[in-house]
Motif scaffolding. Structure first.
Motif, mmCIF file in Angstrom:
data_model
loop_
_atom_site.group_PDB
_atom_site.id
_atom_site.type_symbol
_atom_site.label_atom_id
_atom_site.label_comp_id
_atom_site.label_asym_id
_atom_site.label_seq_id
_atom_site.Cartn_x
_atom_site.Cartn_y
_atom_site.Cartn_z
ATOM 1 N N LYS A 82 -35.796 -4.330 -19.737
ATOM 2 C CA LYS A 82 -36.987 -4.028 -20.540
ATOM 3 C C LYS A 82 -36.986 -4.770 -21.874
ATOM 4 O O LYS A 82 -38.014 -4.906 -22.510
ATOM 5 N N LEU A 83 -35.821 -5.229 -22.285
ATOM 6 C CA LEU A 83 -35.730 -5.881 -23.592
ATOM 7 C C LEU A 83 -35.925 -7.389 -23.425
ATOM 8 O O LEU A 83 -35.230 -8.030 -22.647
ATOM 9 N N ASP A 84 -36.891 -7.914 -24.172
ATOM 10 C CA ASP A 84 -37.297 -9.311 -24.008
ATOM 11 C C ASP A 84 -36.209 -10.272 -24.510
ATOM 12 O O ASP A 84 -35.786 -10.172 -25.668
ATOM 13 N N PRO A 85 -35.761 -11.204 -23.647
ATOM 14 C CA PRO A 85 -34.691 -12.126 -24.083
ATOM 15 C C PRO A 85 -35.141 -13.177 -25.086
ATOM 16 O O PRO A 85 -34.307 -13.934 -25.584
ATOM 17 N N ARG B 39 -45.109 -11.997 -27.630
ATOM 18 C CA ARG B 39 -45.803 -12.781 -26.597
ATOM 19 C C ARG B 39 -47.325 -12.610 -26.712
ATOM 20 O O ARG B 39 -48.008 -12.328 -25.722
ATOM 21 N N TYR B 177 -39.491 -4.913 -30.724
ATOM 22 C CA TYR B 177 -38.444 -5.146 -29.717
ATOM 23 C C TYR B 177 -38.316 -3.985 -28.742
ATOM 24 O O TYR B 177 -38.211 -4.180 -27.540
#
Lengths: 233, 303
Positions: A82-85, B39, B177
């Motif tokens: 779930k955590l965006d890299p 994003r 985040y």
């Protein structure tokens, strides 16, 4: 029996107006290690999110010790995917997020975060980029982040998903150690039970919109569930 | 060299224009990093265009005789900034609400908003021929007319924005985040989101009025992209992106002044040049590091 940390009473849980689980009665006793089990889409994560007050109960009540969810401190380990890299964060930065609720002195905070990482066997990862870590290493950092929040209840959403057997055993050993050393209450969502059943003091079983819960020996002895646990999970 | 020194002198005729564009170059990437991390890069295209439509709307009102702030040209400009901010704020609010609901296609919504803003800008200008020249200048990114007073007001606002981005970086990072974690830590996620969006709206409306929508889009996206491979944390990411933006603005201004080219497109091209250099050097650096590790492994395999 001591006062439970939280209790769901005849609760209906879900998103919007659509209930996923109904008639939920669950108690979280201090010092327990609860496994929230069930097949994919059975409502395990929905139950966890309700306990964390991320989504409200549709019906019934969620009663926290001290009356409000803010009176309990939660440590939350989400599913690592779930955590965006894309975020350029080191393992230390990620673990430090656990302390973002307090305004402690910077130096004291730093030492404390290092200790949390060390307690999870992730001291050597401090300066590494979080997105470059392996699944097991990420899990350790996320547990360190949850510990940095100094929680009364540690909640983990599928912490063993997508990591190899050896690493799974290491993560479970770490959780066992944290429970014994710190007396933490742990809630863990999982869709398997073989390796963990020795750890869980209680099992919450989600299936077909209903929840059955109880102490592990009682749940394993349940003739209907025993078969499911043996074959499917 | 003499031209370079000339534009650095305090008595340089266009010094406010130079400082203004460099300031926007420094500040916009601080906001832009969150577009990249969340994003929402396409928001960076659509919102400056919405802001432009707001400015065109204000000029149209003036042209049609609705003098909300009657008086000098300066007040016309202030009305344009207010209108631009309201348009941008409303667009952000609608996009954020729809994004939270999670229904529909995000890119589709932004595409519609972009098309509508373009169409609106053209129509508002068509209804007010007098505003055409000013709008053309805005689209090209001409900021020669910035006054002393406007410059100082801009300096104050951008100073506050910069301070907010640094003081609240932990909160903005946490809610971007991992929202769920932020809630479990007792953070007011909605409140921090509103503050971030307010800052985004303010930066874009002021920036568009100063250097035009093209440059603002460029500054929101290109410097953060150039900085990302080198960043080691949110502070270094912010500082590097800000530095790339400021450098691009200064170099762009210099090239535009010496070659007599329109400022906006030159700044964007320079920023793209910085991005290419950053990508290339990072890629070469990674290869060299990999080779060095292989050599080390070959020399001392057991260490």
């Amino acid at each position: 029996m001591s006062e439970p940390l939280l209790r769901l009473k005849h609760a209906s849980l879900g998103y919007g107006e659509q209930p996923i689980l109904t008639g939920v009665d669950v108690e979280v006793q201090p010092g327990s290690f609860i496994g929230i089990l069930g097949h994919n889409g059975s409502g395990k994560t929905t139950l966890l999110k309700t306990i964390l007050n991320l989504i409200p109960c549709l019906k019934g009540q969620c009663v926290w010790q001290g009356a409000t969810p803010d009176s309990l401190r939660f440590g939350y380990v989400p599913q690592k995917e779930k955590l965006d890299p894309i975020y350029p964060l080191s393992a230390f930065d990620v673990a430090a997020m656990g302390t973002y609720h307090r305004f402690a002195l910077r130096i004291k905070n730093k030492a404390f975060i290092h200790r949390c990482l060390a307690d999870c066997g992730a001291a050597h990862l401090t300066d590494k980029r979080y997105s470059d870590l392996s699944g097991g290493q990420k899990q350790r950092v996320l547990i360190a982040r949850a510990l940095a929040a100094e929680p009364q209840i540690l909640t983990l959403d599928e912490p063993l998903a997508g990591i190899d057997i050896t690493t799974q055993k290491a993560v479970l050993k770490l959780l066992k150690h944290l429970k014994e050393e710190r007396g933490l209450t742990i809630l863990m969502v999982s869709h398997r039970i073989q390796a963990e059943k020795g750890l869980f003091t209680h099992i919450v079983w989600c299936d077909e919109g209903k929840v059955i819960s109880g102490p592990t020996p009682e749940m394993l002895a349940n003739s209907k569930l025993a078969e499911v646990f043996k074959t499917e999970l | 060299m003499s031209t370079f020194l000339q534009i650095l002198r305090p008595d340089f005729l266009l010094h406010h224009a130079l400082y203004g564009s460099v300031m926007v170059g420094f500040v916009c990437p601080l906001v832009g990093i969150y577009f990249l991390l969340r994003r929402l890069v396409f928001w960076g295209i659509a919102l400056p265009q919405v802001s432009t439509a707001g400015i065109a709307f204000a000029f149209m009102l003036q042209g049609l005789g609705f003098h909300v702030l009657s008086g000098s040209g300066n007040q016309e400009k202030h009305l344009a900034i207010i209108s631009s901010f309201l348009f941008t704020g409303l667009a952000i609010l609608i996009l954020a609400i729809l994004e939270r609901r999670g229904k529909g296609i995000s890119e589709g919504r932004i595409g519609v908003l972009y098309a509508l803003s373009w169409a609106g800008s053209i129509l508002f200008v068509a209804w007010n021929a007098a505003g055409e020249t000013e709008m053309l200048g805005l689209l090209k990114g001409e900021i020669v007319s910035i006054s002393e007073r406007d410059f100082h007001a801009m300096l104050d606002v951008f100073g506050i924005i910069t301070a907010c981005m640094f003081f609240f970086r932990k909160e903005f990072l946490l809610v971007s985040y991992d929202r769920d974690m932020a809630i479990t830590l007792g953070r007011n996620v909605l409140g921090w989101d509103i503050l971030l969006y307010f800052i985004v709206g303010l930066t874009i409306s002021l920036g568009v009025m100063t250097v035009g929508p093209l440059v603002i889009f460029g500054f929101l996206v290109i410097p953060p992209m150039a900085a990302l491979p080198w960043a080691r944390g949110i502070i270094s990411f912010s500082l590097l992106a800000s530095f790339c933006g400021g450098l691009s603005a200064f170099t762009g201004f210099y090239v535009s002044y010496t070659r007599d080219l329109p400022l906006g497109p030159v700044i964007v091209c320079v920023a793209c040049g910085v991005l290419c250099i950053s990508m290339l050097t990072h890629s070469i650096g990674c290869r060299v590091k990999k080779q060095a590790l292989l050599v080390l492994d070959h020399v001392a395999p057991h260490q």
